[in-house]
Enzyme design. Sequence first.
Site: not given
Ligand SMILES: *Cc1c(COP(=O)(O)O)cnc(C)c1O
Length: 387
Positions: A135, A221, A250
């Site tokens: 994701f 990521d 986050k």
């Molecule tokens: C939450 C998340 C995103 C997206 O972040 P947003 O602030 O909601 O755009 C991208 N990568 C990972 C691994 C995430 O957990």
Amino acid sequence: MNTMETTNRYIAATYARVPLALERGRGSLLYDEAGKEYIDLGSGIAVNVFGAADEQWLGAVCRQAAKLQHSSNYYYTKPQAELAALLCRKSGMESVFFSNSGAEANECAIKAARKYASDKYGPGRHGIITLEGSFHGRTLATLTATGQEAMHLHFGPFVEGFSYVPANDLSAMQAALDRGGVCAVMLEIIQGEGGVRPLDCAFVQGVARLCRERDVLLLVDEVQCGNGRTGKYFAYMHCGVQPDIVTTAKALAGGLPMGATLFGAKTKDVLGPGSHGSTYGGNPVCAAAGVSVVSRIDEALMAGVTEKGEYIKNRLAGAPGVEDVTGMGLMIGVKTAKDVRDVIAACRERGLIVLSAKDRVRLLPALNIPMDILKKGIDILTEVIAQ
Ligand SMILES: *Cc1c(COP(=O)(O)O)cnc(C)c1O
């Protein structure tokens, strides 16, 4: 109409919300509009790393808001400079681009990877390999990067050049790289939304080696698993690799919107003037919050994260109704015999907030959650799961 009714009437129905209207909190305790208390093991999806309304965090935010709430990136501001230096010191990276979310941090990483290859090799080397079950966000490019078929329905045509490889399958990764035209591989060390699934370090190290041999960039990521969540500052540090680009968001500003894209030695000068930007990116209030959060994520705090993570795992592994426990530090997934939605609802009834990820219960408590509150939360969770 009450909050839930007004929300359901006027806000686009993109979220399957839990029927709970939260009003305030203190640390790892939250209160709904009726005043009912909840133990919070979700932190707003790994965001409120020091819990709700933490005093130090609040002080940093209020002091900066009273001075200057926004400046735009035409000008220099101290909180932004301090946060960038701090992040580079913690990670061994060289420079930072600030944005407002995880998706934007990943967009920036994707753009930088493509420009790196375009500057060095000319057009055509724009492919990006990601993992199945990953994701990376909800914008068109990051949605394309997200290796989940179900999320791709309805939104095509997509950004070109993305391909997907099964997690932990190094020969599939090598085959995808050998098809050529690739500028980057992007991965989460622990797939969060994908169900709290950690990658094998052997795979991560193998990918790092394959990338290095081909001058393909390794993008990690760390939007969810970064900022101390797994007991190291970034989760890639468990595997002893050094990525070319790291993204995070986050937890970064402890509850205010902020994303960061960190560049290593190869990529630090790729994005020059005019190549990328964001009006709010590195906003001084968010950056001041970030400085306060990041500077507190030290060895002592992370030792506590590791210890509390072990405590949770020991309590849950082999407990009645628990089928499997995954994750690291305070990022934990629990596969239960009972349907995860029923577990969440029963916990809510009993004053406990937990999250889900795919078919698992997901726990992402504040990094400083007091042991007595954590214990009470896990007591409730184990009872609910056992029923
Ligand atoms: C939450 C998340 C995103 C997206 O972040 P947003 O602030 O909601 O755009 C991208 N990568 C990972 C691994 C995430 O957990």
